[in-house]
Design a protein around this motif. Structure first.
Motif: not given
Length: 103
Positions: A1-15
């Protein structure tokens, strides 16, 4: 399953927020190698207003580390809602005539 860009950016913000907080805490806890003459204790700048108003306790490498971490985090914060909006716009325009059966 391909991750959405917004999910990746959300994870990067939290990280990024976690990494910046950890880096700041480590810098603050190692801020003053010279003991305070009045108390004889070494206090981090978080608890010593004289040190925190004077930026001499932080090295240029530490300053650049914080600048880079904060800049990347802020870019991700700005990109996250834009990516989410673009994804919603793409999903709403592509699925108007047929229901979404993937959910």
């Amino acid at each position: 399953m391909k991750k959405r860009l917004s999910s990746i950016l959300r994870s990067m913000v939290i990280g990024g927020l976690v990494a910046t907080g950890i880096a700041r805490a480590l810098i603050l806890l190692t801020a003053s190698p010279v003991p305070d003459p009045a108390s004889g204790r070494t206090e981090p700048s978080l608890f010593a207003p004289i040190i925190s108003s004077n930026w001499d306790y932080i090295t240029p490498v530490q300053a650049w580390l914080l600048i880079v971490l904060l800049a990347v985090t802020l870019v991700c914060v700005a990109g996250w809602p834009i990516a989410a909006w673009l994804e919603r716009r793409a999903n709403s325009s592509g699925n108007r005539l047929r229901p979404n059966l993937d959910r």
